[in-house]
Scaffold this active site. Structure first.
Site, short mmCIF file in Angstrom:
data_model
loop_
_atom_site.label_atom_id
_atom_site.label_comp_id
_atom_site.label_asym_id
_atom_site.label_seq_id
_atom_site.Cartn_x
_atom_site.Cartn_y
_atom_site.Cartn_z
N HIS A 73 0.61 -1.20 -0.04
CA HIS A 73 0.12 -0.05 0.00
C HIS A 73 0.95 1.18 0.10
O HIS A 73 0.73 2.17 -0.63
CB HIS A 73 -0.95 -0.15 1.24
CG HIS A 73 -1.71 1.38 1.29
ND1 HIS A 73 -1.44 2.15 1.80
CD2 HIS A 73 -2.91 1.71 0.74
CE1 HIS A 73 -2.11 3.18 1.91
NE2 HIS A 73 -3.21 2.95 1.37
N ARG A 81 -5.86 14.53 -25.70
CA ARG A 81 -6.81 13.80 -25.75
C ARG A 81 -7.88 14.46 -24.98
O ARG A 81 -7.93 14.83 -24.05
CB ARG A 81 -6.64 12.46 -25.19
CG ARG A 81 -5.34 11.81 -25.78
CD ARG A 81 -5.01 10.42 -25.25
NE ARG A 81 -3.97 9.58 -26.08
CZ ARG A 81 -2.69 9.81 -25.64
NH1 ARG A 81 -2.32 10.40 -24.48
NH2 ARG A 81 -1.65 8.96 -26.06
N ARG A 89 -7.41 17.11 -30.09
CA ARG A 89 -8.11 16.04 -30.81
C ARG A 89 -9.55 15.76 -30.38
O ARG A 89 -9.77 15.70 -29.30
CB ARG A 89 -7.19 14.60 -30.79
CG ARG A 89 -7.83 13.69 -31.58
CD ARG A 89 -7.32 12.34 -31.41
NE ARG A 89 -7.55 11.51 -30.02
CZ ARG A 89 -7.00 10.31 -29.65
NH1 ARG A 89 -5.80 9.96 -30.51
NH2 ARG A 89 -7.36 10.06 -28.63
N GLU A 148 -4.31 7.75 -38.98
CA GLU A 148 -4.25 6.43 -38.30
C GLU A 148 -4.72 5.10 -39.11
O GLU A 148 -4.79 4.15 -38.63
CB GLU A 148 -5.11 6.68 -37.10
CG GLU A 148 -5.08 7.60 -36.18
CD GLU A 148 -6.17 8.31 -35.52
OE1 GLU A 148 -6.64 8.11 -34.46
OE2 GLU A 148 -6.93 8.84 -36.29
#
Length: 758
Positions: free
Chosen positions: A399, A490, A537, A634
């Site tokens: 943790h 993004r 974008r 792309e």
């Protein structure tokens, strides 16, 4: 739908089953050995809160508390948990849950089989936040009555003080976080632990495995300093084995409950995992990472020689630390006082405050070094105030390590004796990379940082080096690298963290709220980089990401969302969303943020560019005149037809090589069976990249790259040679990419000079 079996869930079902439940379903469907079980859905929790009439009462209590008032926060938490635990569960819910439990017992051939009951909140195990340890887990639960009782306790644990604090700090609205509950057959482990499928501090492709005797609870909680193993995933070579003194373990008592006991003397320093078991674990880790397409944090157990995976989630801390920063910064400080494991890289100096009890957390002030046996989730508020963390126990997967990396705080764990060796109120300096704590506060700390980040002569390149940014809160750090702008901003994260489907904003008549949500977040990035360019974008979230949002219940379920309704093809079908994005950027331009450009994603036809520009013009925002307008490349079709796009008009182009590669090679990079065939350096991919760059150069169109290939040095050299105008990479790679670009440019100049001399 109160109950769903693991077999009927996948990773897109976070809204139904929470992060833990969705991932267990995904692993089950992928054929990974997972102990069987089912999920009591988030919808069940929501209906329970509504039917019991307690939801408004809980929210009223939350609205009134100050999370920084520890005592008030704790009191509010206890009040809410009492309300939930004292409210009756409707009979029909009890019937469905007990039927599911009885079916599980029949399936495994045991009466009243032992199960683990784990909370699975709808805002946990996300790529941007782990929520590690925020809700409760209960082990060795058996029988219908106990199962019902502990499911309700899991619901109540959504309002632990630590969980309330964590959500507030990370801007998750309480009313929009629900909790599912995982009910899973107990793995009665002989040995168990944690495996990161890459090094969580550096990102190296090394399986980092920690293990100890008994149940994995001891490793995850940090109660024990586990054995540490590192395996090179390329050839399964075991490159490091560190055997620890494992003092305690969790096992079953005669009543079938989990208890902490001392490890027998002859096993304390015995190696937990054999070479064969390490390789078996590593191979499973590679399968899981290939399946998800990203590095994973997993929990595992061996039971009578059989390996089971108990949990998997994305690693949330990759790229948070500049590994080269202050690499030698600890050389000039004082004597080493204690040694441990480097769990969260970085240097920190401050005054030692030893915390042996949770009641002592208030003594931690801003900038102190917190020293404790092991952190717990309740300590997170104090950890945020500390400049560094040191623990006696724990490994790099416990943790303290996970939370420190997430918070960006240097951390040293597993020292063995820090709480007794270090003295209260004395000054120390810790090196969270090397795992060392030094005497005295480093006088040269700030000077060294300045030398590394500012004092070096800047590298000047003609080819710009930009940053990829996904979250507004990461903008300041990215800008501090000296990046020449943002090559990819993004949008998806802005929508996903709002928790509301963009279509719902519009359907509810809240278009202005959607515009403001986008504008406010983009402004943070534009402001951090102004006047450098920021390329925004437009929305490109696959349907499996949208489906979990409020208002996303009508999203189609696609067999392969990566090839589905996403990018500009979706936005032209839903033009009102796209126009809201354009209006948000227009609003920012009118405020003076003229450094923002717009680019459309996933276009396969020049007509899509034409239609998108027409929509932009409709709102009085003219492409090229009022705002720079570009596109992602792309899809092979876009690379092949780049001339046609240029004729329609482009200010810039950005190559998204991750998608371009998988679409060119017909390779799903998330599919472990074919992932080995995925390569950006495939000749066909490189030809499409070269064609796009050269055509853009001929037409005077700026051309960038924002995929993974932009961070690979020898590929970058080729891109510079082709004439690319900028390279956009992840923040942690910017310094290295700039050096690579500079070398490539110098090589071109040198080659040209040599030719002139021939």
């Amino acid at each position: 739908m109160y109950v769903v079996k693991f077999e009927d869930l996948n990773k897109s079902d976070i809204g139904i089953a929470g992060g833990k439940g969705a991932n267990l379903g995904e692993l089950t469907q992928a054929g990974i050995p997972v102990p069987p079980g089912f999920v009591v859905t988030a919808e069940t929790y929501e209906k329970f809160m509504e039917d019991a009439g307690i939801n408004d009462k809980v929210m009223d209590i939350l609205d009134k508390i100050d999370i920084n008032d520890t005592k008030a926060l704790q009191a509010a938490s206890e009040e809410i948990k009492s309300i939930i635990n004292e409210s009756p569960i409707p009979e029909d819910m009890i019937l469905f849950i007990t039927e599911a439990y009885n079916q599980l017992c029949q399936r495994v051939g045991e009466d009243d089989t032992d199960v683990a009951i784990r909370s699975s909140a709808t805002a946990e195990d996300l790529p941007e936040a782990s929520f590690a340890g925020q809700q409760d887990t209960f082990l060795h639960v058996s029988g219908n009555d106990e199962v019902i009782e502990y499911i309700r306790k899991c619901w109540a644990s959504l309002f632990e003080a630590r969980a309330i604090f964590y959500r507030e700090e990370n801007n998750f609205e309480h009313s929009k976080v629900y909790i599912a509950v995982v009910v899973q057959k107990m793995a009665n482990a002989d040995k168990a632990g944690v495996m990161f499928t890459v090094n969580p501090s550096t990102g190296e492709e090394i399986a980092l495995i920690e293990g100890s005797w008994g149940l994995g609870e001891a490793v995850v909680s940090g109660d024990v300093t586990p054995d540490n193993y590192q395996v090179d995933k390329k050839d399964n070579e075991i490159i490091n084995v560190t055997i620890s003194d494992k003092k305690v373990m969790y096992t079953n008592d005669e009543n079938g409950t989990s208890i902490k006991v001392d490890v027998p003397e002859d096993k304390r320093n015995e190696r937990v995992l054999s070479d064969e078991e390490l390789i078996e674990l590593t191979e499973m880790g590679k399968r899981v990472q290939a399946h998800y397409g990203e590095p994973m944090d997993t929990e595992w157990a061996f039971e009578k020689g059989d390996l089971f995976l108990l949990q998997a989630r994305p690693i949330t801390t990759l790229g948070d630390v500049d590994e080269d920063q202050n690499d030698d910064a600890s050389e000039d400080v004082g004597d080493v006082l204690v040694r441990g494991l480097g769990a969260s890289p970085g240097m920190a100096s401050g005054v030692v405050k030893i915390v042996l009890d949770i009641d002592e957390l208030d003594k931690i002030e801003d900038g102190d070094i917190m020293v404790t046996t092991m952190t717990t989730p309740d300590m997170v508020p104090a950890m945020r105030r500390a400049s560094g963390i040191v623990t006696d126990e724990g490994g790099v997967t416990c943790h303290a390590s996970i939370i420190s990396r997430e918070l960006g705080i240097p951390c040293v764990v597993g020292t063995g004796d820090a709480t007794t060796t270090l003295k209260e109120n004395t000054g120390v300096t810790l090196d969270g990379k090397k795992g060392l704590v030094f005497e005295g506060i480093s006088e040269t700390k700030s000077e060294e940082v300045a030398t590394v980040t500012v004092g070096e002569a800047p590298i000047i390149t003609v080819t710009e080096v930009k940053a990829n940014v996904s979250m507004p809160e990461a903008a300041e750090k990215a800008a501090a690298t000296g990046a020449d702008g943002v090559g990819l901003l993004r949008t998806e994260h802005l929508m996903l963290t709002s928790g509301i489907h963009p279509g719902k904003f519009i359907a509810d008549g809240n278009e202005d709220e959607l515009i403001d949500t986008i504008a406010d977040n983009v402004m943070i990035v534009a402001d951090a980089f102004y006047p450098k360019p920021v390329w925004y974008r437009t929305l490109d979230a696959p349907t499996d990401e949208f489906i979990t949002l409020e208002g996303g219940e009508n999203e189609p379920r696609e067999h392969n969302p990566m090839l589905g309704w996403r990018g500009i093809r979706r936005e032209l079908d839903q033009p009102e969303i796209l126009k809201c994005e354009f209006k948000a950027i227009k609003k920012l331009h009118e405020k003076g943020y003229t450094n923002i450009g717009i680019m459309i994603p996933l276009s396969q036809n020049p007509e899509e560019l034409k239609k998108a520009k027409a929509l932009c013009s409709e709102i009085g925002f003219e492409p090229h005149k009022d705002v720079e307008f570009g596109m992602m490349v792309e899809i092979p079709a876009a690379a092949i037809m780049i001339d046609e796009y240029i004729k329609i008009g482009l200010d810039f182009v950005s190559l998204g090589t991750n998608d371009l590669t998988q679409y060119t090679l017909a390779v799903d990079r998330n599919n472990e069976f074919v992932a080995k065939h995925y390569s950006e350096e495939h000749p066909a991919v490189m030809k499409l990249i070269e064609r796009t760059i050269r055509k853009c150069a001929e037409a005077g169109v700026k051309c960038s790259i924002c995929g993974q290939a932009g961070s690979v040095p020898h590929i970058v050299e080729k891109l510079v040679g082709f004439g690319i105008t900028s390279v956009s990479s992840n923040t942690d790679a910017i310094a290295d990419v700039r050096k690579t670009v500079a070398r490539a440019e110098q090589k071109i100049i040198l080659d040209a000079a040599r030719k002139r001399l021939e």
